[in-house]
Design a protein around this motif. Structure first.
Motif, PDB file in Angstrom:
ATOM      1  N   HIS A  62     -32.987  34.962   0.404  1.00 13.45           N
ATOM      2  CA  HIS A  62     -32.284  34.747   1.641  1.00 13.45           C
ATOM      3  C   HIS A  62     -30.929  34.988   1.723  1.00 13.45           C
ATOM      4  N   ASP A  63     -30.101  34.471   0.642  1.00 12.30           N
ATOM      5  CA  ASP A  63     -28.596  34.816   0.783  1.00 12.30           C
ATOM      6  C   ASP A  63     -28.219  36.290   0.800  1.00 12.30           C
ATOM      7  N   VAL A  64     -29.244  37.043   0.082  1.00 11.43           N
ATOM      8  CA  VAL A  64     -28.859  38.444  -0.014  1.00 11.43           C
ATOM      9  C   VAL A  64     -28.682  38.965   1.407  1.00 11.43           C
ATOM     10  N   VAL A  65     -29.684  38.674   1.963  1.00  8.85           N
ATOM     11  CA  VAL A  65     -29.677  39.156   3.533  1.00  8.85           C
ATOM     12  C   VAL A  65     -28.639  38.830   4.350  1.00  8.85           C
ATOM     13  N   LEU A  66     -28.261  37.388   4.200  1.00 11.32           N
ATOM     14  CA  LEU A  66     -27.166  37.019   5.056  1.00 11.32           C
ATOM     15  C   LEU A  66     -25.862  37.482   4.810  1.00 11.32           C
ATOM     16  N   LEU A  87     -32.108  31.191  15.743  1.00  8.09           N
ATOM     17  CA  LEU A  87     -30.688  32.155  15.585  1.00  8.09           C
ATOM     18  C   LEU A  87     -29.552  31.079  15.813  1.00  8.09           C
ATOM     19  N   VAL A  88     -28.812  31.498  14.864  1.00 10.78           N
ATOM     20  CA  VAL A  88     -27.527  30.435  14.565  1.00 10.78           C
ATOM     21  C   VAL A  88     -26.219  31.443  14.526  1.00 10.78           C
ATOM     22  N   ARG A  89     -24.999  30.750  14.775  1.00 10.52           N
ATOM     23  CA  ARG A  89     -23.886  31.103  14.804  1.00 10.52           C
ATOM     24  C   ARG A  89     -23.487  31.559  13.521  1.00 10.52           C
ATOM     25  N   ALA A  90     -23.289  32.746  12.956  1.00  8.54           N
ATOM     26  CA  ALA A  90     -23.216  33.327  11.634  1.00  8.54           C
ATOM     27  C   ALA A  90     -22.028  32.727  11.044  1.00  8.54           C
ATOM     28  N   ASP A  91     -20.671  32.412  11.742  1.00 10.16           N
ATOM     29  CA  ASP A  91     -19.484  32.005  11.122  1.00 10.16           C
ATOM     30  C   ASP A  91     -19.955  30.684  10.487  1.00 10.16           C
ATOM     31  N   VAL A  92     -20.691  29.823  11.316  1.00  9.45           N
ATOM     32  CA  VAL A  92     -20.922  28.433  10.932  1.00  9.45           C
ATOM     33  C   VAL A  92     -21.924  28.382   9.590  1.00  9.45           C
ATOM     34  N   LEU A  93     -22.967  29.487   9.765  1.00  8.61           N
ATOM     35  CA  LEU A  93     -23.946  29.559   8.731  1.00  8.61           C
ATOM     36  C   LEU A  93     -23.292  29.868   7.395  1.00  8.61           C
ATOM     37  N   ARG A  94     -22.260  30.563   7.278  1.00  6.63           N
ATOM     38  CA  ARG A  94     -21.781  30.924   6.115  1.00  6.63           C
ATOM     39  C   ARG A  94     -20.774  29.892   5.559  1.00  6.63           C
ATOM     40  N   ARG A  95     -20.534  28.875   6.262  1.00  9.65           N
ATOM     41  CA  ARG A  95     -19.949  27.730   5.898  1.00  9.65           C
ATOM     42  C   ARG A  95     -20.293  26.541   5.042  1.00  9.65           C
ATOM     43  N   VAL A  96     -21.804  26.595   5.506  1.00  8.42           N
ATOM     44  CA  VAL A  96     -22.701  25.610   4.599  1.00  8.42           C
ATOM     45  C   VAL A  96     -23.250  26.082   3.164  1.00  8.42           C
ATOM     46  N   ARG A  97     -23.488  25.161   2.425  1.00  8.56           N
ATOM     47  CA  ARG A  97     -24.079  25.518   1.332  1.00  8.56           C
ATOM     48  C   ARG A  97     -25.254  26.526   1.223  1.00  8.56           C
ATOM     49  N   PRO A  98     -25.214  27.458   0.478  1.00  6.05           N
ATOM     50  CA  PRO A  98     -26.581  28.384   0.518  1.00  6.05           C
ATOM     51  C   PRO A  98     -27.886  27.663   0.266  1.00  6.05           C
ATOM     52  N   HIS A  99     -28.735  28.324   0.736  1.00 11.23           N
ATOM     53  CA  HIS A  99     -29.990  27.466   0.741  1.00 11.23           C
ATOM     54  C   HIS A  99     -30.355  27.638  -1.154  1.00 11.23           C
ATOM     55  N   ASP A 100     -30.795  26.355  -1.338  1.00  8.60           N
ATOM     56  CA  ASP A 100     -31.019  26.064  -2.780  1.00  8.60           C
ATOM     57  C   ASP A 100     -32.546  26.309  -3.282  1.00  8.60           C
ATOM     58  N   SER A 101     -32.952  25.752  -4.250  1.00  7.01           N
ATOM     59  CA  SER A 101     -34.254  25.852  -4.946  1.00  7.01           C
ATOM     60  C   SER A 101     -34.983  24.767  -5.332  1.00  7.01           C
ATOM     61  N   TYR A 142     -36.982  20.757  -4.302  1.00  6.16           N
ATOM     62  CA  TYR A 142     -37.861  20.398  -3.574  1.00  6.16           C
ATOM     63  C   TYR A 142     -37.466  20.101  -2.044  1.00  6.16           C
ATOM     64  N   ARG A 143     -38.244  20.594  -0.835  1.00  2.62           N
ATOM     65  CA  ARG A 143     -37.723  20.647   0.411  1.00  2.62           C
ATOM     66  C   ARG A 143     -36.180  21.108   0.423  1.00  2.62           C
ATOM     67  N   ALA A 144     -35.877  22.193  -0.156  1.00  6.77           N
ATOM     68  CA  ALA A 144     -34.515  22.782   0.032  1.00  6.77           C
ATOM     69  C   ALA A 144     -34.223  23.160   1.428  1.00  6.77           C
ATOM     70  N   ASP A 145     -35.258  23.718   2.210  1.00  8.02           N
ATOM     71  CA  ASP A 145     -35.000  24.298   3.466  1.00  8.02           C
ATOM     72  C   ASP A 145     -34.649  23.206   4.366  1.00  8.02           C
ATOM     73  N   HIS A 146     -35.191  21.960   4.144  1.00  8.47           N
ATOM     74  CA  HIS A 146     -34.940  20.833   5.042  1.00  8.47           C
ATOM     75  C   HIS A 146     -33.625  20.466   4.994  1.00  8.47           C
ATOM     76  N   VAL A 147     -33.273  20.183   3.916  1.00  5.11           N
ATOM     77  CA  VAL A 147     -31.874  19.853   3.377  1.00  5.11           C
ATOM     78  C   VAL A 147     -31.028  20.939   4.068  1.00  5.11           C
ATOM     79  N   PHE A 148     -31.289  22.122   3.978  1.00  5.52           N
ATOM     80  CA  PHE A 148     -30.201  23.122   4.268  1.00  5.52           C
ATOM     81  C   PHE A 148     -30.174  23.057   5.897  1.00  5.52           C
ATOM     82  N   VAL A 149     -31.214  23.027   6.841  1.00  6.71           N
ATOM     83  CA  VAL A 149     -31.198  22.806   8.162  1.00  6.71           C
ATOM     84  C   VAL A 149     -30.607  21.472   8.449  1.00  6.71           C
ATOM     85  N   SER A 150     -30.792  20.299   7.897  1.00  6.09           N
ATOM     86  CA  SER A 150     -30.054  18.884   8.123  1.00  6.09           C
ATOM     87  C   SER A 150     -28.707  19.386   7.912  1.00  6.09           C
ATOM     88  N   GLU A 151     -28.044  19.916   6.785  1.00  8.78           N
ATOM     89  CA  GLU A 151     -26.568  20.325   6.812  1.00  8.78           C
ATOM     90  C   GLU A 151     -26.317  20.825   8.228  1.00  8.78           C
TER      91      GLU A 151
END
Length: 319
Positions: free
Chosen positions: A71-75, A167-181, A183-192
């Protein structure tokens, strides 16, 4: 805008997903695809699409790095001011991107735009349709975070993570910590993300999540199998015991609050919500209580069975 599509052995549904993405009424886009060392015919299919449409950018990784890193590669490869992750399983109404871009233009303070979600089966038939129940459009960050945790914790797992595909503003998306691995890392990512700005929703069913046994988030996935799909190194039980995989989720939430741009009072409100969420989960587990509301109770439009069929046919997916 850019659409990032990480894929591993997705040949079964990939063509339908690409057709829906490339058939968007908003045409000024690129589709950045990274094949995670697929060996099922995915790569051949991708190169066929890239040869036909210059908007498709294809990369193949030499080894399976896991879904999180892919996921980080395509971003990192994306060039657009707006960015959307897409799944190789799912279907998309022809005007999904156009409607989301319009919402972000109308609400410059919003960070993410998405639509309501419908679930489809292997054949592309709509089996459920859900309205969006969270308060992520609030102008108060702690209220958004609280709703993501406490209201979202009683939702079916698939619904909790659908904002991930907004659909997300890419500049903000790149400022948060990348998707981790963990349990429930996707939920933590969206919560950030929701700590950085509010989410807005198109009040219609334009996104179609496909439910099938091979999906990462299918119902029979264990904590370890889920995490190992995100990062193969998580298979190591000695280095990554289950307690660590779950514990990193909690520290992930805490870190998201600490890294956020909020003032001290708002951060304290978020941490109070996190403590309440943790106590609620512990009480339910100790008491053998209901883990959440069944997905069927969120099904508000079972009569809309024809929606996905029209997406597959390349038509507008909503009346």
């Amino acid at each position: 805008m850019s659409i990032g599509l990480p894929v591993y052995n997705g040949a079964d549904y990939l063509a339908q997903s690409l057709d829906a993405l490339l058939g968007q009424t908003y045409e000024d886009l690129e589709v950045v695809v990274s094949s995670n060392a697929s060996d099922d015919g995915t790569d051949e299919l991708l190169h066929e699409y890239a040869a036909r449409d210059p908007r498709v950018k294809v990369e193949r990784l030499p080894r399976n790095v896991g879904a999180a890193a892919n996921h980080d590669v395509v971003l990192r490869r994306a060039r657009g001011e707006l960015f959307k992750w897409a799944s190789a399983d799912d279907l998309y109404a022809a005007d999904l991107v156009e409607q989301c871009v319009r919402l972000l233009d109308e609400h410059p303070d919003a960070l993410l735009a998405h639509s309501w979600t419908a679930a489809v089966d292997e054949a592309g038939t709509v089996v459920q349709a859900h309205e969006y129940p969270l308060l992520t459009n609030s102008r108060q960050a702690s209220r958004r975070f609280r709703s993501m945790l406490l209201d979202g914790d009683h939702m079916p797992g698939a619904l909790r993570s659908d904002d991930f595909y907004g659909l997300v503003r890419a500049d903000v998306l790149r400022r948060v910590r990348p998707h981790d691995s963990f349990y429930r890392a996707d939920h933590v990512f969206v919560s950030e993300l929701v700590l950085h700005g509010r989410f807005v929703q198109v009040p219609d069913w334009l996104y179609f999540r496909r439910h099938h046994g091979g999906r990462l988030s299918h119902d029979e996935a264990t904590v370890r199998s889920w995490c190992a799909s995100l990062d193969p190194r998580r298979e190591d039980r000695l280095r990554h015991p289950t307690a660590r995989l779950v514990g990193e989720m909690v520290t992930g939430y805490v870190g998201a609050v600490q890294r956020s741009p909020l003032d001290a009072a708002e951060k304290r409100a978020c941490l109070r919500a996190l403590a309440q969420w943790g106590a609620s989960r512990a009480a339910r587990r100790l008491g053998g209580g209901d883990p959440g509301v069944p997905a069927e109770e969120y099904d508000v439009a079972p009569q809309r069975r024809d929606l996905a069929a029209r997406v597959v046919a390349g038509q507008a997916a909503h009346p």
